[in-house]
Design a protein around this motif. Structure first.
Motif, PDB file in Angstrom:
ATOM      1  N   ALA A   3     -10.276 -17.095  -5.942  1.00 35.30           N
ATOM      2  CA  ALA A   3     -11.453 -16.446  -5.357  1.00 35.30           C
ATOM      3  C   ALA A   3     -11.194 -16.043  -3.912  1.00 35.30           C
ATOM      4  O   ALA A   3     -11.652 -14.988  -3.447  1.00 35.30           O
ATOM      5  N   LEU A   4     -10.463 -16.878  -3.189  1.00 32.96           N
ATOM      6  CA  LEU A   4     -10.114 -16.539  -1.809  1.00 32.96           C
ATOM      7  C   LEU A   4      -9.278 -15.262  -1.760  1.00 32.96           C
ATOM      8  O   LEU A   4      -9.485 -14.401  -0.896  1.00 32.96           O
ATOM      9  N   GLY A   5      -8.337 -15.128  -2.696  1.00 31.05           N
ATOM     10  CA  GLY A   5      -7.527 -13.917  -2.737  1.00 31.05           C
ATOM     11  C   GLY A   5      -8.344 -12.688  -3.086  1.00 31.05           C
ATOM     12  O   GLY A   5      -8.133 -11.608  -2.512  1.00 31.05           O
ATOM     13  N   ALA A   6      -9.290 -12.823  -4.024  1.00 30.69           N
ATOM     14  CA  ALA A   6     -10.124 -11.672  -4.391  1.00 30.69           C
ATOM     15  C   ALA A   6     -10.987 -11.222  -3.214  1.00 30.69           C
ATOM     16  O   ALA A   6     -11.150 -10.019  -2.974  1.00 30.69           O
ATOM     17  N   LEU A   7     -11.528 -12.170  -2.459  1.00 30.98           N
ATOM     18  CA  LEU A   7     -12.314 -11.809  -1.275  1.00 30.98           C
ATOM     19  C   LEU A   7     -11.441 -11.145  -0.219  1.00 30.98           C
ATOM     20  O   LEU A   7     -11.866 -10.180   0.436  1.00 30.98           O
ATOM     21  N   ALA A   8     -10.222 -11.637  -0.058  1.00 32.39           N
ATOM     22  CA  ALA A   8      -9.319 -11.011   0.907  1.00 32.39           C
ATOM     23  C   ALA A   8      -8.942  -9.598   0.478  1.00 32.39           C
ATOM     24  O   ALA A   8      -8.733  -8.722   1.323  1.00 32.39           O
ATOM     25  N   GLY A   9      -8.855  -9.368  -0.841  1.00 32.88           N
ATOM     26  CA  GLY A   9      -8.498  -8.035  -1.326  1.00 32.88           C
ATOM     27  C   GLY A   9      -9.491  -6.973  -0.913  1.00 32.88           C
ATOM     28  O   GLY A   9      -9.114  -5.803  -0.727  1.00 32.88           O
ATOM     29  N   VAL A  10     -10.764  -7.344  -0.761  1.00 34.60           N
ATOM     30  CA  VAL A  10     -11.757  -6.369  -0.285  1.00 34.60           C
ATOM     31  C   VAL A  10     -11.411  -5.913   1.130  1.00 34.60           C
ATOM     32  O   VAL A  10     -11.469  -4.726   1.456  1.00 34.60           O
ATOM     33  N   GLY A  11     -11.036  -6.860   1.974  1.00 37.24           N
ATOM     34  CA  GLY A  11     -10.612  -6.491   3.322  1.00 37.24           C
ATOM     35  C   GLY A  11      -9.332  -5.679   3.329  1.00 37.24           C
ATOM     36  O   GLY A  11      -9.170  -4.769   4.146  1.00 37.24           O
ATOM     37  N   PHE A  12      -8.428  -5.994   2.409  1.00 44.53           N
ATOM     38  CA  PHE A  12      -7.190  -5.209   2.313  1.00 44.53           C
ATOM     39  C   PHE A  12      -7.489  -3.760   1.928  1.00 44.53           C
ATOM     40  O   PHE A  12      -6.863  -2.827   2.440  1.00 44.53           O
ATOM     41  N   GLY A  13      -8.435  -3.572   0.997  1.00 43.86           N
ATOM     42  CA  GLY A  13      -8.791  -2.209   0.603  1.00 43.86           C
ATOM     43  C   GLY A  13      -9.385  -1.422   1.750  1.00 43.86           C
ATOM     44  O   GLY A  13      -9.071  -0.233   1.943  1.00 43.86           O
ATOM     45  N   ALA A  14     -10.244  -2.064   2.541  1.00 46.89           N
ATOM     46  CA  ALA A  14     -10.792  -1.398   3.721  1.00 46.89           C
ATOM     47  C   ALA A  14      -9.693  -1.077   4.726  1.00 46.89           C
ATOM     48  O   ALA A  14      -9.709  -0.023   5.378  1.00 46.89           O
ATOM     49  N   SER A  15      -8.708  -1.950   4.843  1.00 45.93           N
ATOM     50  CA  SER A  15      -7.592  -1.701   5.757  1.00 45.93           C
ATOM     51  C   SER A  15      -6.759  -0.506   5.305  1.00 45.93           C
ATOM     52  O   SER A  15      -6.262   0.266   6.134  1.00 45.93           O
ATOM     53  N   ALA A  16      -6.598  -0.350   3.983  1.00 47.00           N
ATOM     54  CA  ALA A  16      -5.849   0.799   3.472  1.00 47.00           C
ATOM     55  C   ALA A  16      -6.530   2.107   3.845  1.00 47.00           C
ATOM     56  O   ALA A  16      -5.875   3.081   4.235  1.00 47.00           O
ATOM     57  N   VAL A  50       4.369 -10.453   4.407  1.00 50.89           N
ATOM     58  CA  VAL A  50       5.125  -9.201   4.335  1.00 50.89           C
ATOM     59  C   VAL A  50       4.799  -8.446   3.041  1.00 50.89           C
ATOM     60  O   VAL A  50       4.662  -7.212   3.038  1.00 50.89           O
ATOM     61  N   THR A  51       4.654  -9.174   1.943  1.00 51.80           N
ATOM     62  CA  THR A  51       4.295  -8.542   0.677  1.00 51.80           C
ATOM     63  C   THR A  51       2.939  -7.860   0.765  1.00 51.80           C
ATOM     64  O   THR A  51       2.749  -6.740   0.276  1.00 51.80           O
ATOM     65  N   VAL A  52       1.983  -8.521   1.410  1.00 45.28           N
ATOM     66  CA  VAL A  52       0.653  -7.935   1.557  1.00 45.28           C
ATOM     67  C   VAL A  52       0.700  -6.687   2.429  1.00 45.28           C
ATOM     68  O   VAL A  52       0.151  -5.630   2.071  1.00 45.28           O
ATOM     69  N   PHE A  53       1.374  -6.766   3.570  1.00 43.53           N
ATOM     70  CA  PHE A  53       1.452  -5.622   4.475  1.00 43.53           C
ATOM     71  C   PHE A  53       2.153  -4.433   3.810  1.00 43.53           C
ATOM     72  O   PHE A  53       1.809  -3.278   4.083  1.00 43.53           O
ATOM     73  N   ALA A  54       3.129  -4.698   2.947  1.00 45.09           N
ATOM     74  CA  ALA A  54       3.842  -3.606   2.279  1.00 45.09           C
ATOM     75  C   ALA A  54       3.060  -3.033   1.105  1.00 45.09           C
ATOM     76  O   ALA A  54       3.282  -1.873   0.725  1.00 45.09           O
ATOM     77  N   SER A  55       2.154  -3.810   0.533  1.00 44.91           N
ATOM     78  CA  SER A  55       1.420  -3.362  -0.650  1.00 44.91           C
ATOM     79  C   SER A  55       0.126  -2.633  -0.310  1.00 44.91           C
ATOM     80  O   SER A  55      -0.302  -1.759  -1.062  1.00 44.91           O
ATOM     81  N   VAL A  56      -0.502  -2.988   0.793  1.00 41.31           N
ATOM     82  CA  VAL A  56      -1.814  -2.434   1.129  1.00 41.31           C
ATOM     83  C   VAL A  56      -1.808  -0.910   1.250  1.00 41.31           C
ATOM     84  O   VAL A  56      -2.703  -0.237   0.720  1.00 41.31           O
ATOM     85  N   PRO A  57      -0.834  -0.273   1.922  1.00 42.32           N
ATOM     86  CA  PRO A  57      -0.907   1.188   2.063  1.00 42.32           C
ATOM     87  C   PRO A  57      -0.905   1.951   0.748  1.00 42.32           C
ATOM     88  O   PRO A  57      -1.368   3.097   0.707  1.00 42.32           O
ATOM     89  N   ALA A  58      -0.391   1.368  -0.331  1.00 43.58           N
ATOM     90  CA  ALA A  58      -0.352   2.084  -1.606  1.00 43.58           C
ATOM     91  C   ALA A  58      -1.744   2.404  -2.114  1.00 43.58           C
ATOM     92  O   ALA A  58      -1.950   3.417  -2.796  1.00 43.58           O
ATOM     93  N   ALA A  59      -2.732   1.562  -1.797  1.00 46.01           N
ATOM     94  CA  ALA A  59      -4.095   1.801  -2.277  1.00 46.01           C
ATOM     95  C   ALA A  59      -4.797   2.903  -1.502  1.00 46.01           C
ATOM     96  O   ALA A  59      -5.846   3.382  -1.935  1.00 46.01           O
ATOM     97  N   GLY A  60      -4.255   3.332  -0.371  1.00 45.74           N
ATOM     98  CA  GLY A  60      -4.881   4.388   0.418  1.00 45.74           C
ATOM     99  C   GLY A  60      -4.341   5.769   0.140  1.00 45.74           C
ATOM    100  O   GLY A  60      -4.489   6.665   0.974  1.00 45.74           O
ATOM    101  N   VAL A  61      -3.742   5.957  -1.036  1.00 44.24           N
ATOM    102  CA  VAL A  61      -3.123   7.251  -1.338  1.00 44.24           C
ATOM    103  C   VAL A  61      -4.159   8.371  -1.369  1.00 44.24           C
ATOM    104  O   VAL A  61      -3.913   9.465  -0.842  1.00 44.24           O
ATOM    105  N   LEU A  62      -5.324   8.142  -1.961  1.00 45.18           N
ATOM    106  CA  LEU A  62      -6.351   9.183  -2.003  1.00 45.18           C
ATOM    107  C   LEU A  62      -6.937   9.435  -0.620  1.00 45.18           C
ATOM    108  O   LEU A  62      -7.170  10.592  -0.238  1.00 45.18           O
ATOM    109  N   ALA A  63      -7.176   8.373   0.138  1.00 46.90           N
ATOM    110  CA  ALA A  63      -7.729   8.537   1.481  1.00 46.90           C
ATOM    111  C   ALA A  63      -6.772   9.315   2.384  1.00 46.90           C
ATOM    112  O   ALA A  63      -7.211  10.105   3.223  1.00 46.90           O
ATOM    113  N   ARG A  64      -5.473   9.109   2.218  1.00 46.43           N
ATOM    114  CA  ARG A  64      -4.512   9.862   3.034  1.00 46.43           C
ATOM    115  C   ARG A  64      -4.555  11.345   2.697  1.00 46.43           C
ATOM    116  O   ARG A  64      -4.372  12.192   3.581  1.00 46.43           O
ATOM    117  N   ARG A  65      -4.786  11.666   1.443  1.00 47.31           N
ATOM    118  CA  ARG A  65      -4.855  13.083   1.063  1.00 47.31           C
ATOM    119  C   ARG A  65      -6.132  13.734   1.584  1.00 47.31           C
ATOM    120  O   ARG A  65      -6.124  14.892   2.009  1.00 47.31           O
TER     121      ARG A  65
END
Length: 284
Positions: free
Chosen positions: A192-205, A124-139
């Motif tokens: 390292a597993l979390g850092a690799l997952a963060g790349v996918g989270f950024g693409a999801s945003a 739930v924390t991940v799902f709630a945090s990911v959209p914040a990184a897409g602020v520029l893409a949304r604009r």
């Protein structure tokens, strides 16, 4: 004593009220408005706006200097522009940090929680945090015609938009897993597993930022379970699907308590798939 202090403060402050610039008064009023809305509506977005309003001046200056160097290729120029715009856009850091701290506090104060409940809280924390990184893409998604004027393919434009969200969430997820490792969640390679997952989270945003508005005029599809709004559901889950895809190996590593090499390779592959889906999927 309190009354005397209040009177003394009034005598000192009141004569100087006329010297406060109107710009500072407007900025302070905006901050107080965001803070009041955050308390009244319990909205983390308003907390981010209150904490980021008027901030980021140093980052803006550095970004402007870096952008002024120019780029040798169209993609390099666009990447510099996206990095500069991302750094000048406020509110993309406060929400993930607050949610991270809230999740850690809940994990520490919740007592002996079942493992599935802890994993669900992290998800739930991940799902709630990911959209914040897409602020520029949304604009930028508001005016898709501007992207069509660029001498680049839509896939390369999406890749440029993904760079900063992926970098931000890779650092965030790596720090998140590092904190969990310090709390005894598992071995250090989970970072390292979390850092690799963060790349996918950024693409999801970025993928979620380019979702189209659901067309509620389309009738639902009849199934054995009853009418299902399939057309609307496809638009609403865009972005969350790739977030779940990048989250599965991460949750598996947390469940196991360590990240073997096969799981690291799987996480890297899943994140690459998320980036490709953000680049080549058509939101229409």
């Amino acid at each position: 004593v309190a009354l005397a202090a209040a009177v003394g403060l009034w005598l000192i402050v009141f004569p100087r009220l006329g010297t406060v610039p109107a710009r500072d008064l407007i900025s302070a009023g905006g901050v107080s408005g965001h803070a009041g809305a955050a308390v009244y509506m319990m909205d983390l977005n308003e907390v981010g706006r209150a904490l980021s309003d008027g901030a980021g001046g140093v980052a803006t200056v550095r970004a402007r200097r870096w952008y002024a160097r120019g780029g040798r290729t169209p993609f390099g120029a666009l990447l510099r522009a996206d990095v500069t715009a991302f750094l000048r856009t406020g509110g993309w850091l406060v929400r993930p940090v607050l949610l991270l701290l809230l999740c850690v506090v809940l994990l520490l104060t919740g007592g002996s929680q079942p493992v599935p409940l802890q994993l669900a809280l992290i998800a739930v924390t991940v799902f709630a945090s990911v959209p914040a990184a897409g602020v520029l893409a949304r604009r930028t998604a508001i005016t898709p015609g501007l992207d069509m004027l660029l001498p680049l393919s839509p896939a390369m434009v999406s890749l440029s938009r993904t760079f900063m969200p992926a970098a931000l969430l890779a650092l965030w997820a790596g720090a998140f897993l590092a904190v969990l490792v310090l709390l005894g969640a598992g071995s250090p390679e989970l970072t390292a597993l979390g850092a690799l997952a963060g790349v996918g989270f950024g693409a999801s945003a970025v993928r979620g930022a380019y979702r189209v508005q659901p067309d509620w005029t389309v009738p639902p599809t009849d199934t054995v379970f009853g009418p299902v709004p399939s057309a609307q559901t496809g638009a609403m889950v865009r972005g969350m699907d790739t977030t779940l895809l990048a989250l599965v190996p991460l949750l598996l590593g947390l469940f196991l308590g360590h990240a073997p090499g096969v799981l690291l390779l799987a996480q890297a592959g899943f994140s690459v798939v998320c980036v490709l889906m953000a680049m080549y999927s058509n939101p229409k």
